[in-house]
Design an enzyme around this catalytic site. Sequence first.
Site, PDB file in Angstrom:
ATOM      1  CG  PHE A 156      -0.656   0.842   2.795  1.00  0.00           C
ATOM      2  CD1 PHE A 156       0.196  -0.698   3.479  1.00  0.00           C
ATOM      3  CD2 PHE A 156      -0.851   1.895   2.973  1.00  0.00           C
ATOM      4  CE1 PHE A 156       0.243  -0.147   4.364  1.00  0.00           C
ATOM      5  CE2 PHE A 156      -0.756   1.876   3.800  1.00  0.00           C
ATOM      6  CZ  PHE A 156       0.599   0.986   4.382  1.00  0.00           C
ATOM      7  CE  LYS A 157       4.111   1.138   4.969  1.00  0.00           C
ATOM      8  NZ  LYS A 157       4.386   1.732   6.136  1.00  0.00           N
ATOM      9  CG  ASP A 158       4.090   0.579  -4.494  1.00  0.00           C
ATOM     10  OD1 ASP A 158       5.424   1.618  -4.054  1.00  0.00           O
ATOM     11  OD2 ASP A 158       3.841  -0.488  -4.685  1.00  0.00           O
ATOM     12  CG  LEU A 205       6.438   6.480  -0.439  1.00  0.00           C
ATOM     13  CD1 LEU A 205       7.173   4.857   1.015  1.00  0.00           C
ATOM     14  CD2 LEU A 205       7.311   7.609   0.137  1.00  0.00           C
TER      15      LEU A 205
END
Length: 547
Positions: A121-123, A126
């Site tokens: 999910f960080k994409d 980020l």
Amino acid sequence: MPTHTASQRYLSTRGGSYDFSFEEVVLKGLASDGGLFIPEEIPALPSDWATKWHNLSFEDLAYEIFSLYISPSEIPSADLKDIIRRSYATFRTKDVTPTVTLDKEKNIHLLELFHGPTFAFKDVALQFLGNLFEYFLVRRNEGKSGRDREHLTVVGATSGDTGSAAIYGLRGKKDVSVFIMHPHGKVSAIQEAQMTTVLDANVHNLAVDGTFDDCQDFVKALFADPEINKTHKLAAVNSINWARILAQITYYFYSYFNLIRQQSFLPASKVRFVVPTGNFGDILAGYFAKRMGLPAEKLVIATNENDILHRFWSSGKYEKHPVYGAAAEGGLAEDGVKAHSSGVKETLSPAMDILVSSNFERLLWFLAYEVYSTSADAVSQRRAQAGDHVRSWLNDLKAKGGFGVDVQILAAAQQDFSSYRVSDEETLATIKQVFSAGSAQGYVLDPHSAIGIAASLRDAEVAGPPSTHHISLSTAHPAKFSNAVEQALPEEKAYFAEKVLPEEFKGLEDKPRRVSHVKKSDGWEGVRKVVVAEVEAELQAADKAGR
Ligand SMILES: Cc1ncc(COP(=O)(O)O)c(C=O)c1O
Ligand SMILES: N[C@@H](CCOP(=O)(O)O)C(=O)O
């Protein structure tokens, strides 16, 4: 006419800094008083949001939401739209964050957040943050050359996912060096390979012999250090950076609209969001969405056995080392989870093996602001009082290892959130159960997402279907955590290799790697030494190449 609204100006949770612009907040990461940045006000939704936003694409919805927090005088609308478009063009689905229904009878839906470049999910945040850094640097460096150019030194801590997402968001970008610390041997094999096989000259991996919390402490110590702040422009990629939270708000709205388009969602239906939680960044984005006006009945925190947040919501005590519910180290807590009197526990969901959740500080500020001040007080006085409370709680956390809040604060926290702790055993059982039966038979959950589903199933007993729907956030692709998946589904190795493992992961572990090792005893000063030396080497190489 003012060029900024209050929601487009930012202050620090510890009361020491006010009136920052979005650009300053994104580039600084952490306030100089050690606090985290929050908007001076949470914006209300436009009155026609439900009809106007209903059918928007993910990108257009992101634009509408981000515009409430970023003044066009800082990023003109066309530029913001372009940054958003480029950030989500790297995703493998047009939908960016699609929703699938896992259990039709119980109305449990899974919000898949792992379709970006690093399968976590960080994409979502980020990719956007990497492009924002680039945008601000290009603008600041226009017409400058050599050492006159502003150079960002990004420092981050990771339990595996933030690191790879930040590296993929920043690799090869001009005027940025990125240093990512991960706990040596405590991230999954794929996560380690994703980070350390990126060989771009501006990417530096540091394997720290310690825990994620040690890495996070090193990052905070570097931000507090006057020496490196004099010579280097430090920037943060962890969710201490406000832009991370902002970017994550979009999918709460997007999945809500997806749900109301479904026939099973009736006008009287309610929705609860369930979030596998570690550093409290992902669920905090849900809190902002709810406070803006998204009709979410509850935000449900799902922790693994590192359960500081669950203990807080159960007792009002925020303590690094649990005393509540557990007899002693090795004993059993009330719900059968093995107790640990010190340190973080290694679980099957390693990305959530976190002792202290840094974003909880942001929620504490809002709780203190609302509970302790009266509307008769001037706004500036109310803000200062909230900052004083947060500072005092955080001082106690540092000095005594914990603090307690009074019943009004706990009641306010319980109004928006509830919590569950999920054991490794239940995590494995949930992966198995979802794979073997039900509406989504054959679906493989990663262990973090399984924690969300386990909590959803328990919560559905309390807030039952058909009127309540649960949207559970799926935070990573199962192939990132094959160890847990293989334990849950030992007979399905061939199915996993054929149907689940992405092409991108095949052969990744055999590629050449670059990583430096840092001993915990070297401390943050040891990290500082490495950072200073490697940035200098990068700059010298750029000088030589005439860049
Ligand atoms: C796969 C996965 N799930 C859940 C989390 C928890 O998210 P947060 O730290 O925002 O609470 C993380 C990392 O933090 C993660 O990498
Ligand atoms: N699970 C995270 C831990 C860092 O959290 P962040 O959201 O504050 O960056 C990771 O994978 O690194």
